[in-house]
Design a protein around this motif. Structure first.
Motif, mmCIF file in Angstrom:
data_model
loop_
_atom_site.group_PDB
_atom_site.id
_atom_site.type_symbol
_atom_site.label_atom_id
_atom_site.label_comp_id
_atom_site.label_asym_id
_atom_site.label_seq_id
_atom_site.Cartn_x
_atom_site.Cartn_y
_atom_site.Cartn_z
ATOM 1 N N ASN A 41 -96.269 78.352 72.823
ATOM 2 C CA ASN A 41 -96.474 77.665 74.293
ATOM 3 C C ASN A 41 -97.265 78.461 75.230
ATOM 4 O OD1 ASN A 41 -94.697 75.890 73.325
ATOM 5 N ND2 ASN A 41 -92.723 76.794 74.531
ATOM 6 N N ASP A 44 -100.874 77.530 74.187
ATOM 7 C CA ASP A 44 -101.038 76.228 74.680
ATOM 8 C C ASP A 44 -101.578 76.272 76.250
ATOM 9 O OD1 ASP A 44 -100.492 75.473 72.132
ATOM 10 O OD2 ASP A 44 -98.402 74.456 72.786
ATOM 11 N N LYS A 48 -104.719 75.114 77.938
ATOM 12 C CA LYS A 48 -104.778 74.247 79.176
ATOM 13 C C LYS A 48 -105.505 74.953 80.110
ATOM 14 C CE LYS A 48 -100.584 71.829 77.486
ATOM 15 N NZ LYS A 48 -99.184 71.755 77.610
ATOM 16 N N ASP A 82 -98.000 85.049 80.386
ATOM 17 C CA ASP A 82 -99.183 84.470 79.982
ATOM 18 C C ASP A 82 -100.087 84.195 81.447
ATOM 19 O OD1 ASP A 82 -99.103 81.149 80.784
ATOM 20 O OD2 ASP A 82 -97.410 81.646 79.171
ATOM 21 N N MET A 87 -96.082 76.343 85.550
ATOM 22 C CA MET A 87 -95.428 74.943 85.817
ATOM 23 C C MET A 87 -94.861 74.820 87.229
ATOM 24 S SD MET A 87 -92.811 74.658 82.423
ATOM 25 C CE MET A 87 -92.983 76.268 81.930
ATOM 26 N N LEU A 96 -88.292 71.866 80.549
ATOM 27 C CA LEU A 96 -87.306 72.571 79.879
ATOM 28 C C LEU A 96 -85.799 72.212 80.340
ATOM 29 C CD1 LEU A 96 -88.888 76.017 81.075
ATOM 30 C CD2 LEU A 96 -89.411 74.573 79.306
ATOM 31 N N GLY A 126 -90.355 70.398 66.996
ATOM 32 C CA GLY A 126 -90.746 70.703 68.394
ATOM 33 C C GLY A 126 -89.545 71.002 69.290
ATOM 34 N N VAL A 127 -88.641 71.717 68.698
ATOM 35 C CA VAL A 127 -87.556 72.142 69.586
ATOM 36 C C VAL A 127 -88.090 73.535 70.357
ATOM 37 C CG1 VAL A 127 -85.361 71.292 68.437
ATOM 38 C CG2 VAL A 127 -86.405 73.439 67.768
ATOM 39 N N GLY A 128 -89.019 74.021 69.853
ATOM 40 C CA GLY A 128 -89.765 75.051 70.816
ATOM 41 C C GLY A 128 -89.280 75.873 71.615
ATOM 42 N N PHE A 129 -89.376 75.800 72.757
ATOM 43 C CA PHE A 129 -88.848 76.541 73.858
ATOM 44 C C PHE A 129 -87.354 76.912 73.538
ATOM 45 C CE2 PHE A 129 -86.349 76.808 77.488
ATOM 46 C CZ PHE A 129 -86.734 78.099 78.406
ATOM 47 N N THR A 174 -96.782 81.951 83.320
ATOM 48 C CA THR A 174 -95.619 81.934 83.082
ATOM 49 C C THR A 174 -95.094 82.990 82.510
ATOM 50 O OG1 THR A 174 -95.819 79.561 82.733
ATOM 51 C CG2 THR A 174 -93.667 80.747 81.888
#
Ligand code: ADP
Ligand code: MG
Length: 627
Positions: A41, A44, A48, A82, A87, A96, A126-129, A174
């Motif tokens: 994340n 990513d 961006k 990062d 956000m 989130l 994609g449960v990612g976070f 973040t």
């Protein structure tokens, strides 16, 4: 230091609650994948940010984009930071607090209530976070969007609610602070952190720092010469792209192309097709890089849909760095890459099929159903895809050994103009089909299609290598020499004997069938059903019905074999009008029998009553013999 004020409470979307419950109680051994998800994340967010800075001058600054990971053993904390896009308040609440990926929702639907899920699959959906809660008993996310001057702090213990508060004095980007569970406190140690990062995040294209040390080498393996990349490197890169732990690809394809366009690519085929596990359609795409820098993850325009199971990366010198999603879609460079890539994959599969047929069949079992879509949607490569198709065949004893169309042709008589096939619900029923008799007798091979899609495939393929794909239950089936052997319809007797039996069948069957006629194709069985011109087979009708209930059933032709012993007996009996009800009953039951062989139980109550009536008559006949 930042100050936090005005805390607001929110409730997670219901599915998230379920997901968190699952994750926080899972004993999933590879829970360090949570770190990989958070790093990905962060990466990513950096991608961006780079894109924003490239396109909008206001947001350009000199600070290098990077990820910093910090362990705080005393506080039992792991921090991942990062300087990406960050956000806003609303982004924190939606990103989130809800699940955006339909794949993860499907996954959750398949988890039995209170039951155990195969959590190792979670990464793919994609449960990612949220995987952070595998390691942490509470998570704080402090973030400032590049668009804003002050930031926000999100916090949750994963039990059902989260809060968001204003946070002053945050830098852009973040920061995720995991308060580690007691049994996960090892993840606050630098040594452990570094080993996880080396294992899972080696390919992240931004520097990841622990202390002052950059721990990932960010080496783009796709620019290396093919022979120098090891299987181990491929496995790692595959895991990085797919978010799958402990799995290596079934095969890979490494391409270096200079014309008509310059690009390099690595594509991976997974070992299993998750679409077949009931998780819905795959939604991922291929990563697209320009001059080694990611311009779009999950780019779906690089491969046709029927190859959507592949993962990978494409890197081209011929693409501008600031290309946007919209301009990508009708970009001629992308179109050319897609053409070369598709051909590359199909050639790779074809080589695999010849060189390692067993491995190819493993592949085909998983991805054959998806690959077949290519016949209908990709006219340019139709023949290439057709060569890759595999079918069961009447050639082997139980029909289980699959064959391709090319091999079928090699075995067929030299003058044969057709490739024959027959569809049915399963191999056992197809092999009992009366339609096969004449083919067995003449030693002609028939492909046996059990996947209902296969009949569509055959219809849309129409011909292969100038041989017409022919369903052997077509009413107008032509077999060399067939007409010479048996009477044609014109010569068929219409009165007395056989003609009488046909008439009786017609009257009892009514509009259950299109017509009743003498068969030229049967050798042993009394009856079979064939397709009227332009009519659809039972399998096709079933498939269409599944999609559209209003679909009108098309009627078929009942063919009757004048040489079958049972029919000859009925012909004898037809001399006495008293036997007519019995012959009618037989007609209905013969029709019902052929339907059963096709996997269709037509009019079950009537059928039971009829069989009972026939048994009573048989018992009567027997008892008259005893007495
Ligand atoms: P995915 O990464 O597959 O979209 P995640 O659950 O991992 O799903 O993340 C959800 C969303 O939260 C991301 O799409 C992104 O918009 C946002 N997000 C997560 N981490 C960060 C971060 N470090 N910086 C900016 N946005 C983030
Ligand atoms: Mg993610």
């Amino acid at each position: 230091m930042s100050t936090v004020t005005n805390r607001q409470q929110f409730t997670f979307q219901a599915e998230i609650k379920q997901l968190l419950q699952l994750l926080s109680h899972s004993l999933y051994q590879s829970r360090e994948i949570a770190i990989r998800e958070l790093i990905s994340n962060a990466s990513d967010a950096l991608d961006k940010m780079r894109f924003v800075a490239m396109t909008e001058e206001t947001y350009r600054d000199a600070s290098p984009l990077e990820i910093v990971v910090e362990g705080r053993p005393d506080a039992r904390e792991l921090v991942i930071r990062d300087n990406g896009i960050g956000m806003t308040h609303d982004e924190l609440v939606t990103n989130l607090g809800t699940i955006a990926h339909s794949g993860s929702l499907e996954f959750l639907k398949n988890v039995p209530a209170g039951g155990k899920a195969d959590v190792s699959l979670i990464g793919q959906f994609g449960v990612g976070f949220y995987s952070a809660f595998m390691l942490a008993d509470s998570v704080r996310v402090r973030s400032r969007s590049y668009k804003e001057t002050s930031g926000w702090e999100w916090e949750s213990d994963g039990s059902g609610t989260f809060s968001v508060a204003e946070a002053e004095g945050l830098p852009r980007g973040t920061e995720i602070i995991l308060h580690l569970k007691d049994d996960a406190k090892e993840f606050a140690d630098d040594y452990r952190i570094k080993s996880v990062l080396k294992t899972y995040s080696g390919f992240v294209p931004h520097p990841i720092k622990v202390g002052d040390q950059v721990v990932n080498d960010q080496k783009p393996i796709w620019v290396e010469p093919k022979g120098q990349v090891t299987d181990e490197q491929h496995a790692r890169f595959y895991q990085y792209l797919t978010h799958r732990a402990d799995e290596s690809p079934l095969w890979h394809l490494h391409m270096a192309v200079d014309s008509p366009i310059q690009f390099r690519a690595i594509l991976y085929c997974p070992k299993t097709n998750v679409e077949r596990l009931g998780f819905g359609r795959l939604e991922h795409g291929i990563s697209l890089c320009a001059k080694r820098i990611l311009v779009q993850g999950d780019c779906r325009d690089l491969l046709p849909e029927y190859l959507r199971f592949l993962y990978g990366l494409v890197d081209s010198e011929d693409l501008p760095l600031n290309v946007s999603r919209e301009t990508l879609q009708d970009n001629s460079v992308i179109r050319k890459i897609r053409g070369v890539l598709t051909k590359g994959v199909l050639d790779k599969l074809s080589a695999l099929a010849t060189e390692k047929p067993d491995e190819y069949l493993d592949f085909y079992k998983q991805f054959g159903p998806t690959l077949k879509e290519g016949i209908a949607v990709d006219p340019t490569n139709r023949d290439r895809v057709a060569k890759l198709l595999r079918f069961a065949s009447s050639r082997s004893e139980d029909g289980s050994e699959p064959t391709g169309l090319e091999d079928y042709i090699k075995r067929a008589p030299a003058d044969s103009k057709a490739i024959y096939y027959l569809g049915g619900p399963d191999l056992a029923s197809i092999r009992k089909s009366p339609n096969l008799e004449i083919f067995r007798k003449r030693n002609l091979e028939v492909l046996l299609l059990t996947d209902p899609i296969d009949e569509f495939v055959m219809t849309s393929l129409h011909a292969f290598d100038n041989k017409t794909l022919t369903s052997i239950d077509a009413s107008d089936l032509e077999l060399p020499g067939l007409d010479a052997e048996k009477p044609t319809e014109a010569e068929e007797p219409t009165t007395g004997g056989f003609g009488k039996v046909l008439d009786l069948f017609r009257s009892s069957l009514g509009d259950r069938v299109e017509s009743v006629r003498a068969s030229k194709r049967l050798t042993d069985s009394p009856c079979c059903l064939v397709n009227a011109d332009g009519g659809l087979s039972i399998q096709m009708q079933r498939l269409l019905k599944a999609n559209n209930r209003e679909f009108p059933a098309s009627r078929r032709i009942l063919e009757v074999n004048p040489d079958a012993p049972l029919i000859q007996r009925l012909v004898q009996l037809s001399a006495n009008p008293e036997n007519e009800p019995f012959i009618r009953l037989c007609g209905l039951q013969l029709w019902a029998n052929t339907m059963v062989l096709e996997g269709e139980t037509a009019e079950p109550e009537e059928m039971v009553a009829r069989v009972q009536a026939l048994m009573e008559q048989a018992a009567q006949a027997k008892s008259s013999i005893i007495i």
